[in-house]
Design an enzyme around this catalytic site. Sequence first.
Site: not given
Ligand code: NAX
Length: 327
Positions: A159, A187
Amino acid sequence: TKQPVRVAVTGAAGQIGYSLLFRIASGDMLGKDQPVILQLLEITPALKALQGVVMELRDCAFPLLADIVTSDDPMVAFKDADYALLVGAMPRKAGMERGDLLSANGGIFKPQGEALNAVASRDVKVLVVGNPANTNALIAQQNAPDLDLKQFTAMVRLDHNRAISQLAEKTGQPVSAIKNLTIWGNHSSTQYPDLSQATVNGQPALDLVEREWYEGTYIPTVAKRGAAIIEARGASSAASAAGAAIDHIRDWALGTPEGEWTSMAIPSDGSYGVPEGLIYGFPVRCSGGKYEIVQGLEVSEFSRGKMDATAQELIEERDEVRKLGLV
Ligand code: NAX
């Protein structure tokens, strides 16, 4: 040469992971002289895809990448970790209430907090990226009683970077001309991108833009940028989110530039009237591996309203996870 440090990354086979791991391994996060061991956590069904990412990491032949560990067990992935980037989370699905979302994420961040408590380095620095990031960080923190509360942070740096880029575009100046803006709070769409102290080439930013643009266009554009990326790209922010995670840890570990600050969501100590304990975006300076809140900034009535609204949302999230027995 330096000893390698251990960097744990969860959700390592996901979109953000695919950008983040390569930048950590190339030295963008901890410096071009700091070898790293990557300790990658995924859920069992994603371990095969993770193996593919590991093959590519090896194929880059990064000189700083000392070793790679993969696991579906946080007790293995967090063992002796110096840094833990908690990226994997449960996304909000259509029809999900806030309580369902927090409960699903509690199932991830409670055991991860417990595992960090049990096996990570006693100095581990934790960054939560997975949403709802601030409250997920609170859950992990509250389940790690042997670690310092201040070791748990959440990411508002994306952000912050978006806020810089929007202001640069508006004023026709390079991003490097912009200093000292702040993302306060959560966030989420209630975040407050604050230009009160921001400068552009040393001039007050609010002297350069119209108040109406600031309140009516700028603030919502920054807050809704994630949705705009999804609309355009057909997928959520990944490379920019990874870049922000790199920036957050780099500044925390290696320090913010002299005379400048950045934004990190950190446990509130009550500064600026933010209820103590909330994981809340603040202006911070870092040095010697520690952060501190920038004190003494003037808070206008407009700012006060925005800062309180985003605090209120975090209070509601905290109350919800309390009710669920997660903290
Ligand atoms: P993806 O869905 O591409 O990847 C997430 C990965 O996490 C998957 O491979 C899944 O298998 C794995 N996972 C799920 N549960 C798990 C666990 N218990 N232990 C280990 N791995 C696990 O998502 P991606 O685009 O990489 O985003 C990841 C996270 O970042 C999401 O929650 C998203 O909302 C968040 N974000 C946060 C942002 C921020 O500014 N704070 C911005 C970007 C993003 O949207």
